[in-house]
Design an enzyme around this catalytic site. Sequence first.
Site, PDB file in Angstrom:
ATOM      1  N   PHE A 151     -38.374  19.412   4.028  1.00 32.78           N
ATOM      2  CA  PHE A 151     -38.609  18.875   2.680  1.00 32.78           C
ATOM      3  C   PHE A 151     -37.854  17.542   2.474  1.00 32.78           C
ATOM      4  CE2 PHE A 151     -36.718  19.554  -1.788  1.00 32.78           C
ATOM      5  CZ  PHE A 151     -37.662  18.762  -2.411  1.00 32.78           C
ATOM      6  N   ALA A 161     -31.344  22.457   9.138  1.00 35.44           N
ATOM      7  CA  ALA A 161     -30.593  23.651   8.725  1.00 35.44           C
ATOM      8  C   ALA A 161     -31.574  24.750   8.367  1.00 35.44           C
ATOM      9  CB  ALA A 161     -29.735  23.332   7.500  1.00 35.44           C
ATOM     10  N   THR A 168     -24.402  20.659   0.748  1.00 35.93           N
ATOM     11  CA  THR A 168     -24.869  21.217  -0.524  1.00 35.93           C
ATOM     12  C   THR A 168     -23.724  21.472  -1.494  1.00 35.93           C
ATOM     13  OG1 THR A 168     -25.846  23.209  -1.482  1.00 35.93           O
ATOM     14  CG2 THR A 168     -24.774  23.491   0.622  1.00 35.93           C
ATOM     15  N   ASP A 169     -24.059  21.504  -2.786  1.00 32.36           N
ATOM     16  CA  ASP A 169     -23.028  21.838  -3.794  1.00 32.36           C
ATOM     17  C   ASP A 169     -22.649  23.327  -3.733  1.00 32.36           C
ATOM     18  OD1 ASP A 169     -25.381  22.934  -4.835  1.00 32.36           O
ATOM     19  OD2 ASP A 169     -25.168  22.021  -6.827  1.00 32.36           O
ATOM     20  N   GLU A 170     -23.471  24.138  -3.014  1.00 35.30           N
ATOM     21  CA  GLU A 170     -23.200  25.588  -2.991  1.00 35.30           C
ATOM     22  C   GLU A 170     -21.889  25.922  -2.287  1.00 35.30           C
ATOM     23  OE1 GLU A 170     -26.387  28.241  -2.256  1.00 35.30           O
ATOM     24  OE2 GLU A 170     -27.839  27.002  -3.301  1.00 35.30           O
ATOM     25  N   TYR A 211     -25.682  31.617   3.476  1.00 33.43           N
ATOM     26  CA  TYR A 211     -26.122  30.216   3.584  1.00 33.43           C
ATOM     27  C   TYR A 211     -24.975  29.268   3.252  1.00 33.43           C
ATOM     28  CZ  TYR A 211     -27.992  25.747   1.921  1.00 33.43           C
ATOM     29  OH  TYR A 211     -28.204  24.401   1.692  1.00 33.43           O
ATOM     30  N   LYS A 266     -22.892  26.518   5.564  1.00 31.07           N
ATOM     31  CA  LYS A 266     -22.819  25.079   5.269  1.00 31.07           C
ATOM     32  C   LYS A 266     -21.362  24.655   5.089  1.00 31.07           C
ATOM     33  CE  LYS A 266     -25.750  22.436   4.668  1.00 31.07           C
ATOM     34  NZ  LYS A 266     -26.531  21.563   5.599  1.00 31.07           N
ATOM     35  N   LYS A 279     -38.953  28.276  -2.425  1.00 24.45           N
ATOM     36  CA  LYS A 279     -37.941  27.851  -3.381  1.00 24.45           C
ATOM     37  C   LYS A 279     -38.549  27.893  -4.781  1.00 24.45           C
ATOM     38  CE  LYS A 279     -35.225  26.737   0.107  1.00 24.45           C
ATOM     39  NZ  LYS A 279     -34.975  25.456   0.707  1.00 24.45           N
ATOM     40  N   LEU A 280     -37.690  28.047  -5.781  1.00 23.38           N
ATOM     41  CA  LEU A 280     -38.154  28.358  -7.139  1.00 23.38           C
ATOM     42  C   LEU A 280     -39.341  27.499  -7.619  1.00 23.38           C
ATOM     43  CD1 LEU A 280     -37.544  30.039  -9.784  1.00 23.38           C
ATOM     44  CD2 LEU A 280     -36.315  28.027 -10.548  1.00 23.38           C
ATOM     45  N   ARG A 340     -30.648  38.505  -7.412  1.00 22.14           N
ATOM     46  CA  ARG A 340     -30.236  38.136  -6.043  1.00 22.14           C
ATOM     47  C   ARG A 340     -28.797  38.630  -5.837  1.00 22.14           C
ATOM     48  NH1 ARG A 340     -30.398  31.769  -4.842  1.00 22.14           N
ATOM     49  NH2 ARG A 340     -32.494  32.153  -4.058  1.00 22.14           N
TER      50      ARG A 340
HETATM   51  P1  NAD Z   1     -35.930  22.649   4.796  1.00 20.81           P
HETATM   52  O1  NAD Z   1     -35.702  24.095   5.058  1.00 20.81           O
HETATM   53  O2  NAD Z   1     -37.111  22.210   4.013  1.00 20.81           O
HETATM   54  O3  NAD Z   1     -36.013  21.868   6.202  1.00 20.81           O
HETATM   55  C1  NAD Z   1     -35.133  22.117   7.258  1.00 20.81           C
HETATM   56  C2  NAD Z   1     -35.692  21.441   8.509  1.00 20.81           C
HETATM   57  O4  NAD Z   1     -34.765  21.691   9.579  1.00 20.81           O
HETATM   58  C3  NAD Z   1     -37.057  21.972   8.949  1.00 20.81           C
HETATM   59  O5  NAD Z   1     -37.913  20.912   9.281  1.00 20.81           O
HETATM   60  C4  NAD Z   1     -36.736  22.825  10.176  1.00 20.81           C
HETATM   61  O6  NAD Z   1     -37.783  22.878  11.114  1.00 20.81           O
HETATM   62  C5  NAD Z   1     -35.508  22.082  10.722  1.00 20.81           C
HETATM   63  N1  NAD Z   1     -34.671  22.959  11.554  1.00 20.81           N
HETATM   64  C6  NAD Z   1     -34.198  24.192  11.239  1.00 20.81           C
HETATM   65  N2  NAD Z   1     -33.495  24.701  12.264  1.00 20.81           N
HETATM   66  C7  NAD Z   1     -33.489  23.750  13.234  1.00 20.81           C
HETATM   67  C8  NAD Z   1     -32.915  23.682  14.529  1.00 20.81           C
HETATM   68  N3  NAD Z   1     -32.211  24.694  15.034  1.00 20.81           N
HETATM   69  N4  NAD Z   1     -33.102  22.549  15.269  1.00 20.81           N
HETATM   70  C9  NAD Z   1     -33.831  21.514  14.767  1.00 20.81           C
HETATM   71  N5  NAD Z   1     -34.414  21.544  13.555  1.00 20.81           N
HETATM   72  C10 NAD Z   1     -34.247  22.642  12.783  1.00 20.81           C
HETATM   73  O7  NAD Z   1     -34.581  22.132   4.160  1.00 20.81           O
HETATM   74  P2  NAD Z   1     -34.316  21.043   3.009  1.00 20.81           P
HETATM   75  O8  NAD Z   1     -34.430  21.701   1.699  1.00 20.81           O
HETATM   76  O9  NAD Z   1     -35.102  19.832   3.313  1.00 20.81           O
HETATM   77  O10 NAD Z   1     -32.769  20.753   3.269  1.00 20.81           O
HETATM   78  C11 NAD Z   1     -32.355  19.765   4.215  1.00 20.81           C
HETATM   79  C12 NAD Z   1     -30.840  19.706   4.227  1.00 20.81           C
HETATM   80  O11 NAD Z   1     -30.348  19.376   2.942  1.00 20.81           O
HETATM   81  C13 NAD Z   1     -30.180  21.033   4.617  1.00 20.81           C
HETATM   82  O12 NAD Z   1     -29.069  20.736   5.429  1.00 20.81           O
HETATM   83  C14 NAD Z   1     -29.737  21.623   3.277  1.00 20.81           C
HETATM   84  O13 NAD Z   1     -28.596  22.433   3.442  1.00 20.81           O
HETATM   85  C15 NAD Z   1     -29.419  20.356   2.497  1.00 20.81           C
HETATM   86  N6  NAD Z   1     -29.569  20.473   1.030  1.00 20.81           N
HETATM   87  C16 NAD Z   1     -30.748  20.944   0.483  1.00 20.81           C
HETATM   88  C17 NAD Z   1     -30.878  20.974  -0.901  1.00 20.81           C
HETATM   89  C18 NAD Z   1     -32.147  21.470  -1.554  1.00 20.81           C
HETATM   90  O14 NAD Z   1     -32.178  21.609  -2.777  1.00 20.81           O
HETATM   91  N7  NAD Z   1     -33.218  21.715  -0.830  1.00 20.81           N
HETATM   92  C19 NAD Z   1     -29.825  20.546  -1.715  1.00 20.81           C
HETATM   93  C20 NAD Z   1     -28.643  20.089  -1.118  1.00 20.81           C
HETATM   94  C21 NAD Z   1     -28.535  20.035   0.266  1.00 20.81           C
HETATM   95  O1  DAU Z   2     -27.774  23.740  -4.909  1.00 16.08           O
HETATM   96  C1  DAU Z   2     -28.345  23.257  -3.732  1.00 16.08           C
HETATM   97  C2  DAU Z   2     -29.152  24.350  -3.063  1.00 16.08           C
HETATM   98  O2  DAU Z   2     -30.312  24.550  -3.867  1.00 16.08           O
HETATM   99  C3  DAU Z   2     -29.551  24.020  -1.632  1.00 16.08           C
HETATM  100  O3  DAU Z   2     -28.394  23.900  -0.840  1.00 16.08           O
HETATM  101  C4  DAU Z   2     -30.463  25.105  -1.055  1.00 16.08           C
HETATM  102  O4  DAU Z   2     -30.906  24.728   0.242  1.00 16.08           O
HETATM  103  C5  DAU Z   2     -31.659  25.258  -1.969  1.00 16.08           C
HETATM  104  O5  DAU Z   2     -32.479  26.309  -1.509  1.00 16.08           O
HETATM  105  C6  DAU Z   2     -31.217  25.531  -3.416  1.00 16.08           C
HETATM  106  O6  DAU Z   2     -30.615  26.848  -3.521  1.00 16.08           O
HETATM  107  P1  DAU Z   2     -30.914  27.825  -4.766  1.00 16.08           P
HETATM  108  O7  DAU Z   2     -30.650  29.213  -4.338  1.00 16.08           O
HETATM  109  O8  DAU Z   2     -30.237  27.334  -6.003  1.00 16.08           O
HETATM  110  O9  DAU Z   2     -32.495  27.534  -4.947  1.00 16.08           O
HETATM  111  P2  DAU Z   2     -33.766  28.510  -5.187  1.00 16.08           P
HETATM  112  O10 DAU Z   2     -34.937  27.623  -5.415  1.00 16.08           O
HETATM  113  O11 DAU Z   2     -33.863  29.550  -4.130  1.00 16.08           O
HETATM  114  O12 DAU Z   2     -33.384  29.242  -6.539  1.00 16.08           O
HETATM  115  C7  DAU Z   2     -33.129  28.510  -7.732  1.00 16.08           C
HETATM  116  C8  DAU Z   2     -32.747  29.498  -8.822  1.00 16.08           C
HETATM  117  O13 DAU Z   2     -33.905  30.298  -9.149  1.00 16.08           O
HETATM  118  C9  DAU Z   2     -31.672  30.480  -8.408  1.00 16.08           C
HETATM  119  O14 DAU Z   2     -30.837  30.769  -9.528  1.00 16.08           O
HETATM  120  C10 DAU Z   2     -32.441  31.736  -8.012  1.00 16.08           C
HETATM  121  C11 DAU Z   2     -33.661  31.703  -8.934  1.00 16.08           C
HETATM  122  N1  DAU Z   2     -34.890  32.281  -8.356  1.00 16.08           N
HETATM  123  C12 DAU Z   2     -35.308  31.838  -7.137  1.00 16.08           C
HETATM  124  C13 DAU Z   2     -36.447  32.371  -6.546  1.00 16.08           C
HETATM  125  C14 DAU Z   2     -36.890  31.908  -5.187  1.00 16.08           C
HETATM  126  C15 DAU Z   2     -35.614  33.242  -9.056  1.00 16.08           C
HETATM  127  O15 DAU Z   2     -35.245  33.627 -10.189  1.00 16.08           O
HETATM  128  N2  DAU Z   2     -36.735  33.777  -8.480  1.00 16.08           N
HETATM  129  C16 DAU Z   2     -37.176  33.395  -7.247  1.00 16.08           C
HETATM  130  O16 DAU Z   2     -38.205  33.925  -6.767  1.00 16.08           O
END
Ligand code: NAD
Ligand code: DAU
Length: 352
Positions: free
Chosen positions: A15, A87, A134-136, A159, A163, A198-199, A290
């Site tokens: 993503f 990741a 991530t902020d998590e 997770y 991280k 994701k949500l 969760r």
């Molecule tokens: P995502 O799950 O959409 O994409 C992860 C990518 O990593 C995929 O393309 C997958 O194929 C690749 N991957 C996984 N394992 C691998 C491996 N062993 N070797 C090579 N490639 C591999 O994730 P995202 O939401 O795009 O997040 C990207 C980064 O940003 C992550 O490190 C995540 O922790 C961080 N992050 C995400 C969010 C969020 O809200 N999505 C917020 C803050 C930080």
């Molecule tokens: O804060 C950054 C993080 O945000 C990233 O590091 C993670 O990669 C990313 O997945 C995201 O984590 P969250 O757990 O916050 O995101 P998610 O979209 O899974 O959930 C957002 C909120 O919605 C959380 O409070 C859980 C809730 N939720 C999620 C799902 C999937 C629901 O209530 N129902 C659901 O089905």
Amino acid sequence: MTLKKNILITGGAGFIGSHLVRLFVNKYPNYQIINMDVLTYAGNLENLKDIEDKENYTFIKCDICDIEKVKKVFLDYKIDSVIHLAAESHVDRSIEDPFSFAQTNVMGTLSLLQAAKEYWDTDFTNKLFYHVSTDEVYGSLGQEGFFTEETAYDPHSPYSASKASSDHFVRAFADTYGMPTVISNCSNNYGSYQFPEKLIPLFINNIINNKPLPVYGKGENVRDWLFVNDHVRAIDVIFHDGKLGETYNIGGFNEWKNIDLIKLLIRVVDKHLGRVRGTSEKLITFVADRAGHDVRYAIDATKLKDELGWEPSLQFEEGIDETVKWYLNHTDWLQNITSGAYTKYYEDMYNL
Ligand code: NAD
Ligand code: DAU
């Protein structure tokens, strides 16, 4: 003209990674962008169709844990910078299978650090290892306060623990070997090409298909949402102007209680589908919470704003409208991605 660089971006088929690869390939023709991704369920080369033929772009299918292959990529492509995003990223999956999170997020990061250290030897001139986190890692807030760069780490899910551990390894390589590193910790992203587990994309997809919307607990948890294009703009700024050894928090100054966000999503999707306002509220289904669910995340991104001049560009309502329109115009992308293995994941996870 910017300096030539050979940049390894990991996780570029995911993503956030695909948005970052697109930005760098188009904005910096002088940079060679090497996208390393093993293409898990979350990686999709469809996300990069528009730039796959560009001269300054190369895709390499490779597991970041395969250290010998990673070392060869450094050598073959003379890598001088890394932006590491690969990741396992979904909290719910980490609750089911913590081992794969430790493997990819911890061991994979370590393998990249080691390969960079060996290839760069001790010549760190114009080198950078940028780790995207991530902020998590900071844990959970109560009603008040914000995460700053000084907030102590307190991860709760497998997770976030993985991280946090990867962040520690990056800092350990900076302190022990003098590796030039920078880390950013970002809040929840939303936008196009996000995997519908994701949500936001999950709920858009379910509203379109009149399926139940599984809200965890009472829907009172709070997240700080940022448009993905703003995240990759921040990565661009930090990559070029961030101070070595520093950490930067990235956030949207945009907190939403889940249930309020879900009602907003319903309004926007119903509007675009021509449904009567509020029609899809009947799909809201409260389900078991969760495990270890963090109550509230909120980022203080003042350092990034004051030192590097970055700010979010979009109002949330505008970003959500744009995002909903994107998913409605890309139902083929949604259908491709939600066929096969996704269906099994969804049934096992929600039983709805
Ligand atoms: P995502 O799950 O959409 O994409 C992860 C990518 O990593 C995929 O393309 C997958 O194929 C690749 N991957 C996984 N394992 C691998 C491996 N062993 N070797 C090579 N490639 C591999 O994730 P995202 O939401 O795009 O997040 C990207 C980064 O940003 C992550 O490190 C995540 O922790 C961080 N992050 C995400 C969010 C969020 O809200 N999505 C917020 C803050 C930080
Ligand atoms: O804060 C950054 C993080 O945000 C990233 O590091 C993670 O990669 C990313 O997945 C995201 O984590 P969250 O757990 O916050 O995101 P998610 O979209 O899974 O959930 C957002 C909120 O919605 C959380 O409070 C859980 C809730 N939720 C999620 C799902 C999937 C629901 O209530 N129902 C659901 O089905």
